[in-house]
Design an enzyme around this catalytic site. Structure first.
Site, PDB file in Angstrom:
ATOM      1  N   PHE A 232       0.879  -1.106   0.063  1.00 30.61           N
ATOM      2  CA  PHE A 232      -0.047   0.147   0.304  1.00 30.61           C
ATOM      3  C   PHE A 232       0.845   1.410   0.066  1.00 30.61           C
ATOM      4  O   PHE A 232       0.316   2.462  -0.398  1.00 30.61           O
ATOM      5  CB  PHE A 232      -0.978  -0.045   1.205  1.00 30.61           C
ATOM      6  CG  PHE A 232      -0.294   0.434   2.576  1.00 30.61           C
ATOM      7  CD1 PHE A 232       0.093   1.843   2.841  1.00 30.61           C
ATOM      8  CD2 PHE A 232       0.164  -0.559   3.302  1.00 30.61           C
ATOM      9  CE1 PHE A 232       0.699   2.029   4.150  1.00 30.61           C
ATOM     10  CE2 PHE A 232       0.721  -0.118   4.735  1.00 30.61           C
ATOM     11  CZ  PHE A 232       1.016   1.118   4.974  1.00 30.61           C
TER      12      PHE A 232
ATOM     13  N   LYS B 110      -1.462  -7.014  -9.345  1.00 31.64           N
ATOM     14  CA  LYS B 110      -2.458  -7.054  -8.510  1.00 31.64           C
ATOM     15  C   LYS B 110      -2.012  -6.031  -7.451  1.00 31.64           C
ATOM     16  O   LYS B 110      -1.012  -6.232  -6.413  1.00 31.64           O
ATOM     17  CB  LYS B 110      -2.630  -8.620  -7.623  1.00 31.64           C
ATOM     18  CG  LYS B 110      -3.472  -8.927  -6.978  1.00 31.64           C
ATOM     19  CD  LYS B 110      -3.936  -7.982  -5.920  1.00 31.64           C
ATOM     20  CE  LYS B 110      -3.157  -8.266  -4.533  1.00 31.64           C
ATOM     21  NZ  LYS B 110      -3.557  -7.451  -3.386  1.00 31.64           N
TER      22      LYS B 110
ATOM     23  N   GLU C  97      -5.372  -3.889  -1.914  1.00 35.19           N
ATOM     24  CA  GLU C  97      -6.563  -3.709  -1.857  1.00 35.19           C
ATOM     25  C   GLU C  97      -6.812  -2.338  -1.130  1.00 35.19           C
ATOM     26  O   GLU C  97      -7.743  -1.717  -1.125  1.00 35.19           O
ATOM     27  CB  GLU C  97      -7.293  -4.764  -1.394  1.00 35.19           C
ATOM     28  CG  GLU C  97      -6.762  -4.943  -0.110  1.00 35.19           C
ATOM     29  CD  GLU C  97      -5.441  -5.991   0.110  1.00 35.19           C
ATOM     30  OE1 GLU C  97      -4.806  -6.111  -0.723  1.00 35.19           O
ATOM     31  OE2 GLU C  97      -5.170  -6.317   1.373  1.00 35.19           O
TER      32      GLU C  97
ATOM     33  N   SER D 231       5.094  -7.098   3.232  1.00 38.12           N
ATOM     34  CA  SER D 231       6.126  -7.536   4.464  1.00 38.12           C
ATOM     35  C   SER D 231       6.915  -8.750   4.544  1.00 38.12           C
ATOM     36  O   SER D 231       6.718  -9.837   3.506  1.00 38.12           O
ATOM     37  CB  SER D 231       5.101  -7.454   5.744  1.00 38.12           C
ATOM     38  OG  SER D 231       3.851  -8.283   5.066  1.00 38.12           O
TER      39      SER D 231
ATOM     40  N   CYS E 145       9.590   1.466   3.336  1.00 39.58           N
ATOM     41  CA  CYS E 145      10.573   0.233   3.736  1.00 39.58           C
ATOM     42  C   CYS E 145      11.939   0.768   4.034  1.00 39.58           C
ATOM     43  O   CYS E 145      12.675   0.010   4.498  1.00 39.58           O
ATOM     44  CB  CYS E 145      10.558  -0.809   2.510  1.00 39.58           C
ATOM     45  SG  CYS E 145      11.238   0.199   1.161  1.00 39.58           S
TER      46      CYS E 145
ATOM     47  N   GLU F  73       8.943  -4.176  12.949  1.00 33.28           N
ATOM     48  CA  GLU F  73       8.592  -2.967  12.089  1.00 33.28           C
ATOM     49  C   GLU F  73       7.314  -2.340  12.342  1.00 33.28           C
ATOM     50  O   GLU F  73       6.117  -2.798  12.131  1.00 33.28           O
ATOM     51  CB  GLU F  73       8.768  -3.576  10.643  1.00 33.28           C
ATOM     52  CG  GLU F  73       8.378  -2.477   9.536  1.00 33.28           C
ATOM     53  CD  GLU F  73       8.464  -3.006   8.132  1.00 33.28           C
ATOM     54  OE1 GLU F  73       7.710  -3.773   8.011  1.00 33.28           O
ATOM     55  OE2 GLU F  73       8.639  -2.300   7.296  1.00 33.28           O
TER      56      GLU F  73
HETATM   57  P1  NAD Z   1       1.538  -6.957   3.158  1.00 30.38           P
HETATM   58  O1  NAD Z   1       2.489  -8.004   2.911  1.00 30.38           O
HETATM   59  O2  NAD Z   1       0.215  -6.738   4.010  1.00 30.38           O
HETATM   60  O3  NAD Z   1       0.832  -6.814   1.487  1.00 30.38           O
HETATM   61  C1  NAD Z   1       1.556  -6.651   0.249  1.00 30.38           C
HETATM   62  C2  NAD Z   1       0.639  -7.509  -0.568  1.00 30.38           C
HETATM   63  O4  NAD Z   1       0.547  -8.709  -0.467  1.00 30.38           O
HETATM   64  C3  NAD Z   1      -0.899  -6.706  -0.884  1.00 30.38           C
HETATM   65  O5  NAD Z   1      -0.959  -6.672  -2.272  1.00 30.38           O
HETATM   66  C4  NAD Z   1      -1.710  -8.014  -0.089  1.00 30.38           C
HETATM   67  O6  NAD Z   1      -2.867  -7.985  -0.894  1.00 30.38           O
HETATM   68  C5  NAD Z   1      -0.928  -9.216  -0.238  1.00 30.38           C
HETATM   69  N1  NAD Z   1      -1.071 -10.072   0.682  1.00 30.38           N
HETATM   70  C6  NAD Z   1      -0.781  -9.753   2.093  1.00 30.38           C
HETATM   71  N2  NAD Z   1      -0.979 -10.532   3.077  1.00 30.38           N
HETATM   72  C7  NAD Z   1      -1.177 -11.710   2.023  1.00 30.38           C
HETATM   73  C8  NAD Z   1      -1.485 -13.185   2.166  1.00 30.38           C
HETATM   74  N3  NAD Z   1      -1.490 -13.715   3.733  1.00 30.38           N
HETATM   75  N4  NAD Z   1      -1.546 -13.903   1.525  1.00 30.38           N
HETATM   76  C9  NAD Z   1      -1.597 -13.531   0.196  1.00 30.38           C
HETATM   77  N5  NAD Z   1      -1.596 -12.000  -0.275  1.00 30.38           N
HETATM   78  C10 NAD Z   1      -1.203 -11.451   0.920  1.00 30.38           C
HETATM   79  O7  NAD Z   1       2.300  -5.589   2.991  1.00 30.38           O
HETATM   80  P2  NAD Z   1       1.409  -3.963   3.145  1.00 30.38           P
HETATM   81  O8  NAD Z   1       1.087  -3.705   4.495  1.00 30.38           O
HETATM   82  O9  NAD Z   1       0.696  -3.585   1.895  1.00 30.38           O
HETATM   83  O10 NAD Z   1       2.832  -3.085   2.947  1.00 30.38           O
HETATM   84  C11 NAD Z   1       3.708  -2.742   4.143  1.00 30.38           C
HETATM   85  C12 NAD Z   1       4.943  -3.750   4.064  1.00 30.38           C
HETATM   86  O11 NAD Z   1       5.636  -3.738   2.612  1.00 30.38           O
HETATM   87  C13 NAD Z   1       5.951  -3.299   4.837  1.00 30.38           C
HETATM   88  O12 NAD Z   1       6.640  -4.456   5.542  1.00 30.38           O
HETATM   89  C14 NAD Z   1       7.074  -2.592   4.236  1.00 30.38           C
HETATM   90  O13 NAD Z   1       8.313  -2.697   4.750  1.00 30.38           O
HETATM   91  C15 NAD Z   1       6.970  -3.435   2.922  1.00 30.38           C
HETATM   92  N6  NAD Z   1       7.548  -2.942   1.839  1.00 30.38           N
HETATM   93  C16 NAD Z   1       8.893  -3.377   1.483  1.00 30.38           C
HETATM   94  C17 NAD Z   1       9.636  -2.814   0.331  1.00 30.38           C
HETATM   95  C18 NAD Z   1      10.752  -3.237  -0.027  1.00 30.38           C
HETATM   96  O14 NAD Z   1      11.404  -2.547  -0.980  1.00 30.38           O
HETATM   97  N7  NAD Z   1      11.541  -4.199   0.528  1.00 30.38           N
HETATM   98  C19 NAD Z   1       8.856  -1.569  -0.352  1.00 30.38           C
HETATM   99  C20 NAD Z   1       7.697  -1.207   0.157  1.00 30.38           C
HETATM  100  C21 NAD Z   1       7.102  -1.788   1.141  1.00 30.38           C
END
Ligand code: NAD
Length: 519
Positions: free
Chosen positions: A171, A195, A198, A248, A303, A403
């Site tokens: 997000f 994708k 959401e 994450s 991140c 985090e």
């Molecule tokens: P998230 O992991 O909750 O969601 C990311 C994506 O995965 C979304 O599209 C979500 O729909 C999907 N998703 C989430 N849980 C899932 C599951 N159990 N099964 C299948 N799909 C699933 O992450 P977020 O809260 O949207 O974003 C924040 C996180 O992203 C933080 O941890 C941040 O550090 C990380 N991030 C990392 C980088 C990087 O370059 N390493 C860059 C941006 C964000």
């Protein structure tokens, strides 16, 4: 994992239609058509600054993913057979569209994601930079040839697309993270399924509308909205060959494992806990402003956010007073308010999680140096947390381990650079880190020894520019090839090696011998 459970609770579609008929349900974009999803539920997309419902995201599933994969596979033969130059032309056109519509894109990011408009514009500038680097594909996609591997025989390696590539995005960067992948994927001759998160689907929709306007052939880019079911269907789909993921740590691990099991090429970027080390000789004013920008920019939802400050020796007394004083001046508000430099966090659930982390920090013995739990003068209905500093955090406390992904800075104090390096390396993640000092030897020592993918020297957010690879190490990254830079071309192409000779030009090397004889 930072996914907010409330956002994954589908609303009853019928009830949603009855109560707020005016709120639009987002369509998917498949094969060049905007199509409603056969979704079993909907999720509200809200403006985190005031709770306004901006749209409803359908929880698509395997049916929609299979349609998107089929459309992408249908588009693939024509798209990959176009010249590299022709594919690149579409990126030039998209870059122009991004430049022309930067305000509209930035407003969309701020409306659904909350970050202040200046940060949202910076996000678009970064996306434009990725487009520009991807436009170098006629150079970067080149292979290699060796003449004469044997007499009369050449061997050449060239690059071909991987097939249908998918990206699953988080997000916190509604435009930039999708744009880390989309331009490189398509310019290399692949077709693409996105994708988006959401929680912030509207900016991705806007980008797809822009792709439609520049006349990108149908099916080259497809958009499927939803949450876990869509992700699982992408990971399992036989029609999708490669998956790029950002999110994450736990989700990244899961994605990497499941996609790899299905034989896909995967790059999965995870979460972070980034340390900023301040040495005794650091220049105080500039260090403080960089530390605060790093910790509180985008409300700490980056991140690359600096979430742990480590002072070394006398840096503690030099810096802490100024840090508190400046943190208390940060203005919290709606991202559209030009006076605000810290916007809301993404959701009510995130707000609660951050409050809980702060309270745990206090219970575990940290000193609450700056308290952002009740910021003043913010709009009602928004998810606001002000800048917060937890001082004297110790290894093992939640504020050192988790985090928090909010505007909370944990401060730790050590006596030497060695101790600071040991602390950084004890973290299971290794995305980004910064050191503040004018001492070159300390910089060299730090950069060499830290187990982290991106290092900043007197720079708070050391995100690599698009012409270099971007990625963390350890639990912040699962895969081999990083994001953008030349790694992107490696990820989005397969190498094919052809070894050839021509009998009519002298298999045995006769032709070459004859040519040679003439001279
Ligand atoms: P998230 O992991 O909750 O969601 C990311 C994506 O995965 C979304 O599209 C979500 O729909 C999907 N998703 C989430 N849980 C899932 C599951 N159990 N099964 C299948 N799909 C699933 O992450 P977020 O809260 O949207 O974003 C924040 C996180 O992203 C933080 O941890 C941040 O550090 C990380 N991030 C990392 C980088 C990087 O370059 N390493 C860059 C941006 C964000």
């Amino acid at each position: 994992m930072t996914s907010q459970t409330n956002t994954l609770t589908p609303t009853n579609p019928t009830a949603a239609t009855e109560t707020t008929a005016a709120v639009r349900v987002l369509p998917n974009y498949i094969g060049g058509r905007w199509v409603p999803a056969e979704a079993s539920g909907l999720i509200d997309v809200t403006n985190p600054a005031n709770g306004e419902v901006l749209g409803r995201v359908p929880l698509s599933g395997a049916t929609e993913v299979e349609s998107a994969a089929a459309a992408a596979n249908t588009a693939l033969p024509d798209w990959r057979s176009r010249s590299v130059g022709e594919r690149t032309e579409f990126l030039y056109a998209l870059r122009e569209a991004f430049r022309r519509r930067i305000d509209e894109l930035a407003e969309s990011i701020t409306r659904e994601g909350g970050k202040v408009l200046s940060d949202a514009r910076a996000e678009i500038t970064r996306s434009i930079e990725v487009l520009e680097v991807a436009c170098a594909s006629p150079m970067t996609m080149q292979g290699r040839v060796l003449e004469g591997v044997a007499r009369g025989i050449n061997t050449e390696t060239f690059r071909q697309p991987v097939g249908v590539c998918a990206a699953i995005t988080p997000f916190n960067f509604p435009a930039m993270v999708p744009m880390w992948f989309l331009p490189f994927a398509i310019v290399c001759g692949n077709t693409f399924v996105l994708k988006p998160s959401e929680q912030v689907p509207l900016t991705s929709e806007l980008i797809c509308r822009m792709l439609e306007e520049i006349g990108l052939p149908h099916g080259v880019v497809n958009l499927v909205h939803g949450a876990h079911d869509v992700v699982n269907a992408i990971l399992d789909s036989p029609g999708i060959s490669a998956v790029s993921f950002v999110g994450s740590v736990n989700t990244a691990k899961y994605i990497y494992r499941r996609a790899a099991e299905k034989g896909k090429r995967v790059q999965a970027l995870g979460g972070a806990k980034n340390y900023m080390v301040v040495m005794p000789d650091a220049i105080v004013d500039k260090t403080v402003s960089n530390v605060l920008g790093s910790a509180f920019g985008n409300a700490g939802q980056r991140c690359m956010a600096g979430s742990v400050l480590v002072t070394v020796g006398s840096a503690q007394t030099a810096i802490m007073g100024k840090l508190k004083q400046e943190a208390e001046k940060v203005i919290v508000g709606d991202g559209r308010d030009p006076k605000a430099s810290l916007g809301p966090v993404i959701s009510h659930a995130a707000c609660e999680r951050i409050h809980d982390a702060i309270e745990t920090g206090i219970k575990e013995g940290a000193e609450l140096l700056v308290d952002g739990r009740r910021p003043k003068g913010v709009p009602s209905g928004g998810n606001f947390v002000g800048p917060t500093i937890l001082n004297n955090v110790k290894a093992g406390m939640r504020a050192a381990r988790e985090e928090i992904f909010g505007p909370v800075l944990s401060v730790m104090h050590v006596n030497s650079l060695d101790e600071a390096i040991a602390l950084v390396n004890s973290d299971p993640r290794g995305n980004g880190t910064s050191i503040f000092t004018e001492n070159g030897a300390a910089v060299r020592e730090y950069s060499r020894r830290v187990e982290v993918g991106m290092v900043g020297v007197n720079i708070g957010v050391a995100a690599s520019p698009a012409y270099f690879p971007f990625s963390g190490w350890k639990d912040s990254f699962f895969g081999d090839l990083h994001v953008h830079g030349l790694d992107a071309v490696e990820f989005f192409t397969r190498k094919k090696t052809v070894t050839s000779r021509y009998f009519s030009s002298g298999t045995t090397g006769k032709f070459f011998t004859e040519q040679g004889d003439k001279h």
